[in-house]
Enzyme design. Structure first.
Site, PDB file in Angstrom:
ATOM      1  N   ASP A  75     -22.537  13.679   6.532  1.00  0.00           N
ATOM      2  CA  ASP A  75     -21.586  12.963   5.817  1.00  0.00           C
ATOM      3  C   ASP A  75     -20.697  12.383   6.759  1.00  0.00           C
ATOM      4  O   ASP A  75     -20.457  12.757   7.824  1.00  0.00           O
ATOM      5  CB  ASP A  75     -20.756  14.072   5.008  1.00  0.00           C
ATOM      6  CG  ASP A  75     -21.851  14.427   3.671  1.00  0.00           C
ATOM      7  OD1 ASP A  75     -23.067  14.110   3.684  1.00  0.00           O
ATOM      8  OD2 ASP A  75     -21.295  14.994   3.041  1.00  0.00           O
ATOM      9  N   ASP A  76     -19.951  11.402   6.339  1.00  0.00           N
ATOM     10  CA  ASP A  76     -18.695  10.738   6.845  1.00  0.00           C
ATOM     11  C   ASP A  76     -18.822   9.705   7.699  1.00  0.00           C
ATOM     12  O   ASP A  76     -17.917   9.371   8.311  1.00  0.00           O
ATOM     13  CB  ASP A  76     -17.757  11.893   7.468  1.00  0.00           C
ATOM     14  CG  ASP A  76     -17.340  12.962   6.320  1.00  0.00           C
ATOM     15  OD1 ASP A  76     -17.797  12.723   5.087  1.00  0.00           O
ATOM     16  OD2 ASP A  76     -16.531  13.871   6.542  1.00  0.00           O
ATOM     17  N   HIS A 126     -21.159   7.391   0.037  1.00  0.00           N
ATOM     18  CA  HIS A 126     -20.206   8.744   0.229  1.00  0.00           C
ATOM     19  C   HIS A 126     -18.802   8.120  -0.013  1.00  0.00           C
ATOM     20  O   HIS A 126     -17.884   8.633   0.295  1.00  0.00           O
ATOM     21  CB  HIS A 126     -20.274   9.446   1.834  1.00  0.00           C
ATOM     22  CG  HIS A 126     -19.649  10.726   1.840  1.00  0.00           C
ATOM     23  ND1 HIS A 126     -19.816  11.851   0.734  1.00  0.00           N
ATOM     24  CD2 HIS A 126     -18.849  11.345   2.694  1.00  0.00           C
ATOM     25  CE1 HIS A 126     -19.286  12.973   1.026  1.00  0.00           C
ATOM     26  NE2 HIS A 126     -18.695  12.534   2.192  1.00  0.00           N
ATOM     27  N   HIS A 130     -13.338   7.763   0.857  1.00  0.00           N
ATOM     28  CA  HIS A 130     -13.231   9.402   1.368  1.00  0.00           C
ATOM     29  C   HIS A 130     -11.799   9.794   1.128  1.00  0.00           C
ATOM     30  O   HIS A 130     -11.486  10.495   1.905  1.00  0.00           O
ATOM     31  CB  HIS A 130     -13.987   9.581   2.393  1.00  0.00           C
ATOM     32  CG  HIS A 130     -14.450  10.986   2.455  1.00  0.00           C
ATOM     33  ND1 HIS A 130     -13.575  12.094   2.783  1.00  0.00           N
ATOM     34  CD2 HIS A 130     -15.522  11.515   2.371  1.00  0.00           C
ATOM     35  CE1 HIS A 130     -14.338  13.352   2.884  1.00  0.00           C
ATOM     36  NE2 HIS A 130     -15.714  12.816   2.552  1.00  0.00           N
ATOM     37  N   HIS A 221     -21.907  16.862   9.594  1.00  0.00           N
ATOM     38  CA  HIS A 221     -21.268  15.847   9.565  1.00  0.00           C
ATOM     39  C   HIS A 221     -21.542  15.363  11.099  1.00  0.00           C
ATOM     40  O   HIS A 221     -21.401  16.079  12.167  1.00  0.00           O
ATOM     41  CB  HIS A 221     -19.815  16.025   9.376  1.00  0.00           C
ATOM     42  CG  HIS A 221     -19.428  16.738   8.194  1.00  0.00           C
ATOM     43  ND1 HIS A 221     -19.686  17.936   7.851  1.00  0.00           N
ATOM     44  CD2 HIS A 221     -18.853  15.993   7.079  1.00  0.00           C
ATOM     45  CE1 HIS A 221     -19.224  18.380   6.593  1.00  0.00           C
ATOM     46  NE2 HIS A 221     -18.784  17.152   6.285  1.00  0.00           N
TER      47      HIS A 221
END
Length: 258
Positions: A75-76, A126, A130, A221
């Site tokens: 993620d991210d 995503h 965020h 991540h």
């Protein structure tokens, strides 16, 4: 199944029953606080634990899989320093992964998106920002975030994202409406590495290794050196365990792109 709709109906029914009893027997008023309190506590917990599927369904694993497959997810990103290192390790161990990317990072590092695709990895939405307060966004604002991210990805690759991971794993009725409106499929996880915490590399690695089984989806991540250290050691162990990392869509037999 414990869902938002079920809990709402159950607590409303309890309040109606209490009202009927109160009409005849004058029960203490604090009794009404019990179903109301249960509703709020379960709703808060259900919003933060994506594995409950409290507001809408997410995929967290494939317990019926016959092959020794798992799915590593990141993620991210994309991150200009650490994502290339993740890609290098995955290539070295002939592993595939799924990257749930933030829209604004896609804009800044479009070449990394192209490289991920070229290496056969899968991509997911995503959100665009965020934001730390994403759970408080209205449905229309969530839709705009998801559509903006999909638009950026389509401009870079010519494909439309189908996979989505909620920011921070938070779900609620507004996010449910946005997911339904955009037609995205929510992806959770069965193992959370906690690689963004202060835990040591050894603890994070052992946390994953002691739990991992075929069909699992693992959350990492691609944003820190710690993850790189853990990932290299984990990929070696996966080889020893004869577990192969594949993309989420392959693990779940669903489509990653429209």
């Amino acid at each position: 199944m414990l869902t938002f709709v079920f809990i709402k109906r159950l607590c409303l029914t309890a309040i109606i029953v209490l009202f009927i009893i109160d009409w005849e027997y004058a029960i203490p008023k604090f009794y009404y606080a019990i179903p109301i309190g249960v509703f709020f506590v379960l709703t808060i917990l259900g919003s933060f634990f994506i594995q409950w599927n409290f507001h809408f369904k997410s995929y967290h694993s494939n317990s019926n899989i016959t092959k020794n497959h798992i799915a590593l997810t990141f993620d991210d990103g994309p991150h200009p320093e650490f994502t290339p290192q993740v890609l290098q390790l995955l290539k070295r161990f002939n592993a595939k992964a799924t990257f749930f990317c933030i829209g604004k990072h896609m804009e800044q590092h479009s070449e990394l998106i192209k490289e991920m695709m070229a290496q056969g990895h899968a991509m997911g939405n995503h959100t665009y920002s965020h934001s730390k307060v994403f759970g408080f966004f209205g449905a229309k604002k969530v839709v705009r975030e998801l559509q903006k991210t999909n638009g950026i990805f389509a401009k870079i690759t010519g494909k439309q994202l189908q996979l989505y991971r909620p920011a921070y794993g938070v779900t609620n009725p507004n996010i449910k409406k946005a997911v339904q409106a955009t037609g995205l499929q929510s992806i959770g996880w069965s193992i959370r590495s906690l690689d963004t915490t202060n835990l040591s590399e050894d603890i994070i690695l052992n946390r994953v290794v002691n739990k991992i089984r075929k069909g699992d989806i693992v959350l990492f991540h691609d944003t820190s050196a710690k993850t790189i250290i853990v990932l290299e050691r984990l990929l070696l162990i996966l080889q020893e365990k004869n577990l192969q990392s594949v993309t989420v869509d392959q693990l779940l037999n669903i489509k990653a792109y429209a």
